[in-house]
Design an enzyme around this catalytic site. Structure first.
Site: not given
Length: 438
Positions: A17, A36, A154
């Site tokens: 997760r 995903k 990210d």
């Protein structure tokens, strides 16, 4: 419990997760895949579904040995607009089918191995050669993405997977484009910044548009963490981490070869233009790799234990907030004297710092030097202070005299002294009024 994703895939069990969704182990026409699924609150946004559909070519077109490939994109059929596919399959293939229950899903290659966070938690620190090899591979993948105009935004250990199916582990970067699509303004409104504070470049903190240089900053922050066991500015409240990203310099790592440290410093510069490009970073790291073979992991002690030893006993309960694994609280570094250069902000001059007669900011000054705009060091100020001192002294004398008169039965209704009118002697009044002026 198994669930259908689109018309070609089945998700069997959860693999992990993340902040944007859940990764499932799935099965497709060509074998096992990773699926995903975006969070329900994100998938419920029709604008986000449309953006994913419009970005299908970018998401599906990135192919590189160090990038996790996206095979298909599943979006809700009713959210993509007239004439658009309900689900985007391979660039030259048919759609995957409708998103089940309004889901948005990315069907990706399955990587056999852990993510880099799990590996680092187990190893604590990596040897320089291993850390550099991982970083160089990811940098080469970023070079391909940046050439296609895609910024990851990210980069962090959780988004780097280690394929252990071969003789040597191979690092692969995943979740390309997800942060960008989630963070885009919706209908001209403002959106929060998506990212992880420990790896966020200073220009993102200050609200500037994220360019390719933010990925370089984040990736070399990951390299620093692989070598040290903690990030350069991590620990504590997220707001404090973001402040350090902008205001503090990165602390050196003792025992690291000078050439590697200089390279890392350049890529962690506050000014985006000072950082290397991804292809240059990958090339330089590969050049340094042979000299790093055989070097052991750095011996830096354990900052978490050091903090515990130095903290007084009565502060233990105050600092009870849990710390992130492998990113302990680190001491602040020296302030960065060039912190304004990365935004090209104009630095105020000495007069502006002084603030004038009503200003609050003060320019630096040597000890004993008069401060601009202060009456403390002026002649007029000294005269005012002397008059105030004399007045206060006279008021004290008058108060004492009145108390004596009252205690002896004098005052307005009693016998007056020197004039019978109840007033103090003229000499005392002269003292209260102060010395004669010239």
């Amino acid at each position: 419990m198994a669930r259908n994703i689109g018309s070609h895939y089945t998700a069997h069990r959860v693999l992990g997760r993340g902040s944007a969704g859940t990764v499932w182990l799935g099965e497709g026409p060509d074998g096992p895949v990773a699926i995903k699924l975006l969070r329900e609150d994100l998938a419920a946004d029709p604008d986000l579904a449309e953006r994913f559909a419009h970005e299908r070519h970018a998401l599906l077109g990135l192919e590189h040995p160090h990038i996790v490939g996206v095979r298909e994109l599943v979006v809700p059929s009713g959210e993509t607009g007239a004439g658009s596919a309900a689900a985007a399959g391979p660039a030259d293939g048919p759609p995957a089918g409708d998103g089940a229950g309004g889901e948005i899903a990315l069907v990706m290659d399955l990587v056999r191995g852990p993510d880099l966070r799990t590996h680092l938690t187990r190893e604590r620190r990596l040897a320089p050669a291993e850390a550099v090899a991982i970083t160089a591979g990811v940098a080469s993948g970023l070079a391909v993405a940046h050439a296609a105009g895609i910024v990851h935004r990210d980069v962090k250990p959780e988004n780097i997977l280690l394929d252990t199916s071969g003789e040597q582990p191979r690092a692969l970067l995943t979740d390309f484009g997800v942060a960008k699509l989630i963070d885009e303004p919706r209908h001209g409104g403002k959106s929060g910044v998506v990212g992880t504070p420990d790896y966020m470049a200073p220009e993102i903190v200050e609200g500037l548009p994220p360019r390719a240089a933010v990925d370089i900053y984040a990736l070399v922050t990951v390299l620093y963490e692989l070598l040290a066991g903690f990030t350069p500015f991590g620990g504590g409240h997220p707001g404090a981490v973001l402040r350090r990203q902008v205001t503090e310099q990165v602390a050196a790592l003792p025992g690291l070869p000078d050439e590697l440290w200089e390279l890392m410093q350049q890529c962690l510069a506050k000014a985006p233009a000072s950082r290397l490009r991804a292809a240059e970073l990958a090339s330089r790291l590969r050049e340094l790799y042979p000299a790093l073979r055989g070097l052991p992991p750095l011996d830096l002690g354990d900052p978490t234990l050091d903090e515990e030893r130095e903290r007084p006993a009565d502060e233990e309960l105050v600092s009870a907030a849990p710390a992130r694994a492998a990113v302990p609280l680190v001491r602040g570094a020296a302030p960065d004297s060039e912190r304004a250069t990365h935004t090209r902000m104009r630095v105020p001059d000495a007069d502006e710092l002084a603030g004038g007669a009503h200003g609050t900011a003060r320019a630096p000054r040597a000890p004993g030097q008069p401060r601009a705009g202060s009456a403390r060091h002026s002649t007029a100020g000294a005269r005012r202070r002397r008059r105030l001192a004399v007045t206060v002294a006279g008021a004290a004398v008058l108060a004492a005299l009145v108390g004596w008169l009252l205690s002896s039965g004098g005052g307005a209704d009693g016998p007056a002294e020197e004039g019978g009118d109840g007033r103090a002697p003229a000499a005392e009044i002269a003292v209260v009024e102060g010395p004669p002026t010239s």
